[in-house]
Write an enzyme that holds these catalytic residues in place. Structure first.
Site, PDB file in Angstrom:
ATOM      1  N   LYS A 173     149.044  52.997 138.845  1.00  0.00           N
ATOM      2  CA  LYS A 173     148.647  52.594 140.210  1.00  0.00           C
ATOM      3  C   LYS A 173     147.120  52.477 140.185  1.00  0.00           C
ATOM      4  CE  LYS A 173     147.093  53.352 143.807  1.00  0.00           C
ATOM      5  NZ  LYS A 173     145.901  52.598 144.267  1.00  0.00           N
ATOM      6  N   GLU A 176     142.983  49.671 144.500  1.00  0.00           N
ATOM      7  CA  GLU A 176     143.266  48.447 145.260  1.00  0.00           C
ATOM      8  C   GLU A 176     141.997  47.602 145.446  1.00  0.00           C
ATOM      9  OE1 GLU A 176     143.170  51.532 146.153  1.00  0.00           O
ATOM     10  OE2 GLU A 176     142.954  51.893 148.301  1.00  0.00           O
ATOM     11  N   SER A 226     138.166  60.690 143.448  1.00  0.00           N
ATOM     12  CA  SER A 226     137.277  61.609 144.157  1.00  0.00           C
ATOM     13  C   SER A 226     137.924  62.998 144.281  1.00  0.00           C
ATOM     14  CB  SER A 226     136.985  61.051 145.550  1.00  0.00           C
ATOM     15  OG  SER A 226     138.198  60.908 146.254  1.00  0.00           O
ATOM     16  N   CYS A 281     131.126  58.102 137.170  1.00  0.00           N
ATOM     17  CA  CYS A 281     131.343  59.541 137.360  1.00  0.00           C
ATOM     18  C   CYS A 281     130.408  60.350 136.493  1.00  0.00           C
ATOM     19  CB  CYS A 281     132.779  59.900 137.030  1.00  0.00           C
ATOM     20  SG  CYS A 281     133.182  59.492 135.336  1.00  0.00           S
ATOM     21  N   GLU A 383     128.643  63.961 147.005  1.00  0.00           N
ATOM     22  CA  GLU A 383     128.628  62.949 145.946  1.00  0.00           C
ATOM     23  C   GLU A 383     128.349  61.610 146.629  1.00  0.00           C
ATOM     24  OE1 GLU A 383     132.340  61.678 144.129  1.00  0.00           O
ATOM     25  OE2 GLU A 383     131.309  61.343 142.233  1.00  0.00           O
TER      26      GLU A 383
HETATM   27  P1  NAD Z   1     139.378  57.551 145.353  1.00  0.00           P
HETATM   28  O1  NAD Z   1     139.660  58.994 145.216  1.00  0.00           O
HETATM   29  O2  NAD Z   1     139.080  57.000 146.699  1.00  0.00           O
HETATM   30  O3  NAD Z   1     140.631  56.689 144.817  1.00  0.00           O
HETATM   31  C1  NAD Z   1     141.233  56.961 143.568  1.00  0.00           C
HETATM   32  C2  NAD Z   1     142.687  56.510 143.617  1.00  0.00           C
HETATM   33  O4  NAD Z   1     143.385  57.278 144.600  1.00  0.00           O
HETATM   34  C3  NAD Z   1     142.878  55.050 143.988  1.00  0.00           C
HETATM   35  O5  NAD Z   1     143.895  54.509 143.200  1.00  0.00           O
HETATM   36  C4  NAD Z   1     143.252  55.097 145.474  1.00  0.00           C
HETATM   37  O6  NAD Z   1     144.108  54.056 145.853  1.00  0.00           O
HETATM   38  C5  NAD Z   1     143.958  56.434 145.608  1.00  0.00           C
HETATM   39  N1  NAD Z   1     143.738  57.074 146.914  1.00  0.00           N
HETATM   40  C6  NAD Z   1     142.636  56.961 147.703  1.00  0.00           C
HETATM   41  N2  NAD Z   1     142.775  57.731 148.804  1.00  0.00           N
HETATM   42  C7  NAD Z   1     143.976  58.354 148.700  1.00  0.00           C
HETATM   43  C8  NAD Z   1     144.669  59.287 149.506  1.00  0.00           C
HETATM   44  N3  NAD Z   1     144.154  59.735 150.654  1.00  0.00           N
HETATM   45  N4  NAD Z   1     145.874  59.735 149.097  1.00  0.00           N
HETATM   46  C9  NAD Z   1     146.413  59.299 147.930  1.00  0.00           C
HETATM   47  N5  NAD Z   1     145.786  58.407 147.126  1.00  0.00           N
HETATM   48  C10 NAD Z   1     144.584  57.939 147.490  1.00  0.00           C
HETATM   49  O7  NAD Z   1     138.206  57.207 144.311  1.00  0.00           O
HETATM   50  P2  NAD Z   1     137.397  55.848 144.143  1.00  0.00           P
HETATM   51  O8  NAD Z   1     136.500  55.659 145.317  1.00  0.00           O
HETATM   52  O9  NAD Z   1     138.314  54.744 143.773  1.00  0.00           O
HETATM   53  O10 NAD Z   1     136.546  56.202 142.849  1.00  0.00           O
HETATM   54  C11 NAD Z   1     135.330  56.896 142.876  1.00  0.00           C
HETATM   55  C12 NAD Z   1     135.539  58.369 142.655  1.00  0.00           C
HETATM   56  O11 NAD Z   1     136.181  58.595 141.395  1.00  0.00           O
HETATM   57  C13 NAD Z   1     134.237  59.151 142.589  1.00  0.00           C
HETATM   58  O12 NAD Z   1     134.396  60.345 143.304  1.00  0.00           O
HETATM   59  C14 NAD Z   1     134.056  59.426 141.094  1.00  0.00           C
HETATM   60  O13 NAD Z   1     133.282  60.564 140.780  1.00  0.00           O
HETATM   61  C15 NAD Z   1     135.470  59.607 140.679  1.00  0.00           C
HETATM   62  N6  NAD Z   1     135.620  59.410 139.250  1.00  0.00           N
HETATM   63  C16 NAD Z   1     135.774  60.528 138.488  1.00  0.00           C
HETATM   64  C17 NAD Z   1     135.887  60.389 137.115  1.00  0.00           C
HETATM   65  C18 NAD Z   1     136.051  61.589 136.237  1.00  0.00           C
HETATM   66  O14 NAD Z   1     136.243  61.418 135.059  1.00  0.00           O
HETATM   67  N7  NAD Z   1     135.990  62.809 136.750  1.00  0.00           N
HETATM   68  C19 NAD Z   1     135.859  59.109 136.526  1.00  0.00           C
HETATM   69  C20 NAD Z   1     135.712  58.004 137.350  1.00  0.00           C
HETATM   70  C21 NAD Z   1     135.594  58.167 138.719  1.00  0.00           C
END
Ligand code: NAD
Length: 498
Positions: A173, A176, A226, A281, A383
């Site tokens: 997944k 989006e 996140s 990240c 962050e």
């Molecule tokens: P996000 O958490 O908003 O989304 C990640 C995934 O979760 C997406 O596929 C999204 O559709 C889904 N999602 C979003 N909200 C949701 C919810 N309420 N319930 C269930 N699923 C949900 O993250 P983002 O904005 O796409 O990416 C940036 C974040 O990812 C930053 O916080 C970054 O630090 C983190 N990140 C961490 C690493 C790591 O290795 N630790 C690597 C890359 C990115």
């Protein structure tokens, strides 16, 4: 308008979409495609396809799996430019950065090509008289991967090559916000000879994620995103009996000790703070200058920022592209005013940085520096995930280590120094998963494992490397006796070796 749909059972989904999301080109601010959002029925269809493919796939020999992985590796390599162009068009990062992302993802595919060696167990002859023992690792079943927007190809490739190599089937997944690259990867798997249903792509939002987290036929979940969502994924997945690794957000510090090479440190801070517009990240977002280097370091950083070219990712001259969406750009920019209101100094204001060749509708924010930041300000505690570097000044090495270790996050950290002993002590004391010494973005190679500590990881297994193999397999130990005339007859005692 182009439609991006799911890939289920080896082909694009042909059903109607009840809900869709907009996919933007961040450099122009225009909608470039619509992406389908999965309903419960589509979640079930994707999981069913993976579950159906599982028994046959786990029986496929290790040699054959490895051949398919080699073929996939060649195809991804051949289509690298196309993948990178899709990433740039939807994420906004510059072309060289997008190409680098594909190359780092490929390294995991290459690691997974060695699966026959990675799955070797142990064998002990004669653990008791006439009895042998050996260990094997078997696939866990259907695995779901849920990934963030910032690495639309690399982060999925942290997961699925190894999961599939280990004999599991996979439902991805992706984010989006930039969903096209995984669709191309699915086509390349099919071309490489992967049986239908082993790799599926399900697009969508929270509904799709929650559908996967609660589905009884999903055995394990890998998540990257996140921290609040990582916590939700970990708790919901675990409550539904799944094995979960959930990598969360970060606030990565770069500590500059007084004896550091300040030109090296300034180059590193600018590269790691503003590469990919700070949407990494492992980006450096908190620069910790140990007295007395603060003024000198900030001056060198300002000088370098002045020369940075911000513009569309597809323009080869650009070094930094736009942010991924308008709301994200506005949220990141809001930290500049908030920082000043809370007492920080705006040393560089990215809102006035020139954008070369960009549309005024693009999601632009140039490199920004907030100086004299303290640990209580929201620009430090949150962050930000954009091109905003916070500079904190501390009096001593000890104060720097305390600051780093007090952070709730524990993804990456870097120390800049010319003193090997100080660096060695820092490596030992930092409560952080990945540490760099004079290296600002210490991303481990594919044959090591990637992951943070504290609120940067829920669960205890990091991704790829040998920890990845452990996550995607279950251990089994076999004790066997082939009857010998001396087998000894009935014995009601607890088995002990003799
Ligand atoms: P996000 O958490 O908003 O989304 C990640 C995934 O979760 C997406 O596929 C999204 O559709 C889904 N999602 C979003 N909200 C949701 C919810 N309420 N319930 C269930 N699923 C949900 O993250 P983002 O904005 O796409 O990416 C940036 C974040 O990812 C930053 O916080 C970054 O630090 C983190 N990140 C961490 C690493 C790591 O290795 N630790 C690597 C890359 C990115």
């Amino acid at each position: 308008m182009r439609r991006i749909t799911h890939w289920i059972g080896g082909k694009p989904w042909t059903g109607e979409a009840r809900r869709q999301g907009d996919v933007y080109d961040p450099a122009t601010g225009q909608i470039r495609a619509k992406v389908d959002f999965a309903t419960a029925a589509e979640v079930s269809a994707a999981v069913a396809a993976a579950a159906q493919a599982l028994p046959a796939w786990r029986r496929v020999s290790l040699s054959r799996r490895s051949q398919i992985l080699f073929a996939f590796r060649e195809l991804v390599r051949r289509h690298s430019a196309e993948l990178a162009a899709l990433i740039t068009a939807e994420h906004g990062k510059v072309a060289s950065d997008a190409a680098g992302e594909v190359a780092r993802g490929l390294e995991v595919v290459e690691f997974a090509c060695g699966i026959p060696h990675l799955l070797k167990g142990a064998f002990s002859e004669n653990v008791s008289t006439g009895v042998d023992s050996y260990s094997i690792r078997q696939p866990v079943g259907v695995v779901a991967g849920i990934t963030p927007f910032n690495f639309p190809a690399m982060v999925p490739m942290w997961m699925f090559p190894l999961a599939i190599a280990c004999g599991n089937t996979f439902v991805l997944k992706p984010s989006e916000k930039d969903p096209s690259a995984p669709g191309l990867l699915a086509q390349l798997w099919a071309e490489a000879g992967l049986p239908d249903g082993v790799f599926n792509v399900l697009h969508g939002d929270k509904a799709a994620v929650d559908g996967l987290l609660t589905h009884p036929d999903v055995a394990a979940v890998s998540f990257v995103g996140s921290t609040p969502v990582a916590r939700h994924v970990y708790e919901t997945g675990a409550a539904h009996g799944k094995r979960v690794q959930a990598l969360g957000g970060a606030k990565n510090h770069m500590v500059v000790l007084p004896d550091a090479d300040l030109d090296l440190a300034a180059d590193a801070a600018v590269s790691a703070g503003f590469g990919s517009a700070g949407e990494r990240c492992m980006a450096i977002s908190a620069l910790v200058a140990v007295d007395p280097v603060g003024d000198d370091l900030v001056a060198r950083i300002r000088e370098r920022i002045g020369a940075l070219r911000v513009g569309p990712g597809a323009d080869e001259r650009s070094e930094m592209g736009p942010l991924v969406t308008r709301p994200h750009r506005d949220r990141v920019a809001s930290y500049l005013d908030a920082g000043v209101a809370q007492g920080a100094t705006l040393a560089v204001d990215g809102r006035v940085h020139p954008v070369i060749g960009g549309s005024p509708e693009g999601f632009w924010l140039g490199p920004s520096v907030l100086d004299h930041v303290t640990a209580r300000m929201s620009c430090y505690t949150d962050e930000i995930f954009g091109p905003v570097l916070c500079v904190l000044r501390v009096r001593s090495y000890e104060a720097a280590v305390d600051l780093v270790n007090a952070s709730p996050y524990g993804n990456g950290v870097a120390v800049f120094t010319c003193d090997g002993g100080a660096a060695r002590r820092f490596v030992s004391q930092a409560q952080i998963g990945m540490v760099g010494v004079n290296v600002p973005i210490p991303v481990p190679m594919a044959y090591y494992s990637f992951g943070g500590w504290k609120a940067s990881l829920f669960g205890d297994t990091h991704v790829h490397g040998t920890e990845g193999v452990r996550f995607y397999t279950r251990g089994k130990v076999v004790t066997s006796r082939w009857l010998d005339p001396s087998h000894g007859g009935v014995n009601l005692g607890f088995p002990v070796s003799s």
